[in-house]
Motif scaffolding. Structure first.
Motif, short mmCIF file in Angstrom:
data_model
loop_
_atom_site.label_atom_id
_atom_site.label_comp_id
_atom_site.label_asym_id
_atom_site.label_seq_id
_atom_site.Cartn_x
_atom_site.Cartn_y
_atom_site.Cartn_z
N MET A 196 50.98 59.73 53.16
CA MET A 196 51.67 58.89 52.19
C MET A 196 51.47 57.43 52.56
N GLU A 197 51.33 56.60 51.56
CA GLU A 197 51.08 55.18 51.75
C GLU A 197 52.32 54.48 52.30
N GLY A 198 52.11 53.64 53.32
CA GLY A 198 53.22 52.89 53.90
C GLY A 198 53.64 51.75 53.01
N PRO A 199 54.74 51.07 53.36
CA PRO A 199 55.25 49.98 52.54
C PRO A 199 54.30 48.80 52.45
N LYS A 200 53.39 48.65 53.42
CA LYS A 200 52.48 47.51 53.41
C LYS A 200 51.12 47.87 52.84
N GLY A 201 50.83 49.17 52.64
CA GLY A 201 49.54 49.60 52.13
C GLY A 201 49.45 49.46 50.62
N GLY A 202 48.25 49.58 50.11
CA GLY A 202 48.02 49.49 48.67
C GLY A 202 47.51 48.12 48.27
N VAL A 203 46.91 48.04 47.11
CA VAL A 203 46.29 46.81 46.63
C VAL A 203 47.32 45.68 46.54
N VAL A 204 46.89 44.51 47.00
CA VAL A 204 47.70 43.29 46.90
C VAL A 204 46.85 42.22 46.25
N LYS A 205 47.40 41.54 45.26
CA LYS A 205 46.75 40.42 44.60
C LYS A 205 47.33 39.12 45.16
N HIS A 206 46.45 38.21 45.50
CA HIS A 206 46.82 36.90 46.02
C HIS A 206 46.43 35.89 44.94
N ILE A 207 47.43 35.30 44.30
CA ILE A 207 47.20 34.39 43.17
C ILE A 207 47.48 32.97 43.62
N LEU A 208 46.54 32.07 43.35
CA LEU A 208 46.73 30.65 43.61
C LEU A 208 46.57 29.91 42.29
N LEU A 209 47.62 29.21 41.87
CA LEU A 209 47.55 28.34 40.71
C LEU A 209 47.35 26.92 41.23
N ALA A 210 46.47 26.16 40.60
CA ALA A 210 46.14 24.83 41.10
C ALA A 210 45.98 23.82 39.98
N LYS A 211 46.30 22.59 40.31
CA LYS A 211 45.95 21.43 39.49
C LYS A 211 45.28 20.45 40.43
N PHE A 212 44.00 20.20 40.17
CA PHE A 212 43.27 19.24 40.98
C PHE A 212 43.74 17.83 40.65
N LYS A 213 43.69 16.95 41.64
CA LYS A 213 44.03 15.55 41.42
C LYS A 213 43.07 14.98 40.38
N ASP A 214 43.58 14.08 39.54
CA ASP A 214 42.78 13.50 38.45
C ASP A 214 41.51 12.81 38.94
N GLU A 215 41.55 12.24 40.14
CA GLU A 215 40.39 11.49 40.63
C GLU A 215 39.29 12.36 41.24
N ILE A 216 39.53 13.67 41.33
CA ILE A 216 38.51 14.56 41.89
C ILE A 216 37.46 14.82 40.82
N PRO A 217 36.19 14.45 41.09
CA PRO A 217 35.14 14.63 40.07
C PRO A 217 34.82 16.11 39.84
N PRO A 218 34.39 16.44 38.62
CA PRO A 218 34.08 17.84 38.29
C PRO A 218 33.08 18.50 39.23
N ASP A 219 32.08 17.76 39.71
CA ASP A 219 31.10 18.37 40.61
C ASP A 219 31.73 18.73 41.96
N LYS A 220 32.71 17.96 42.41
CA LYS A 220 33.44 18.29 43.64
C LYS A 220 34.29 19.54 43.42
N ILE A 221 34.92 19.64 42.25
CA ILE A 221 35.71 20.84 41.92
C ILE A 221 34.80 22.07 41.89
N ASP A 222 33.64 21.94 41.26
CA ASP A 222 32.68 23.06 41.21
C ASP A 222 32.26 23.49 42.61
N GLN A 223 32.02 22.51 43.48
CA GLN A 223 31.62 22.80 44.86
C GLN A 223 32.74 23.55 45.60
N LEU A 224 33.97 23.11 45.43
CA LEU A 224 35.10 23.77 46.08
C LEU A 224 35.27 25.20 45.57
N ILE A 225 35.10 25.40 44.26
CA ILE A 225 35.23 26.75 43.70
C ILE A 225 34.15 27.67 44.26
#
Length: 110
Positions: free
Chosen positions: A1-30
């Protein structure tokens, strides 16, 4: 039987990049974020996207990043992994807002 910590876990990060970060820098980070799945064994999958909602309830968040793990231990290993720590030290200063949630998907119905 699966323990309390087992099983699929989704890690969700919601983000808003700073306005001054250029799109190419955002693409590189992604691209760097997406590559973590190749470098950190407990990370099983990675998906991301930009907000396309018409409801205007996103509270300023513009990007969503979803990582999949087999357990909460896998998430803990990922969070403390040196490659993740190095990436987080690059990414977080580029963000105006960030929200992270880990959850175990629940099945509805039989």
């Amino acid at each position: 039987m699966e323990g309390p910590k087992g099983g699929v876990v989704k890690h969700i990060l919601l983000a808003k990049f700073k306005d001054e970060i250029p799109p190419d820098k955002i693409d590189q980070l992604i691209k760097q974020y997406a590559n973590l799945v190749n470098l950190i064994e407990p990370m099983k999958a990675f998906h991301w996207g930009k907000d396309v909602s018409r409801e205007n309830l996103q509270q300023g968040f513009t990007h969503v990043f979803e990582s999949t793990f087999d357990s909460t231990e896998g998430v803990a290993e990922y969070v403390s992994h040196p490659v993740h720590v190095e990436f987080a030290n690059l990414m977080l200063p580029q963000l105006e807002k960030v929200l992270v949630i880990d959850y175990k998907p629940e099945k509805v119905g039989p």
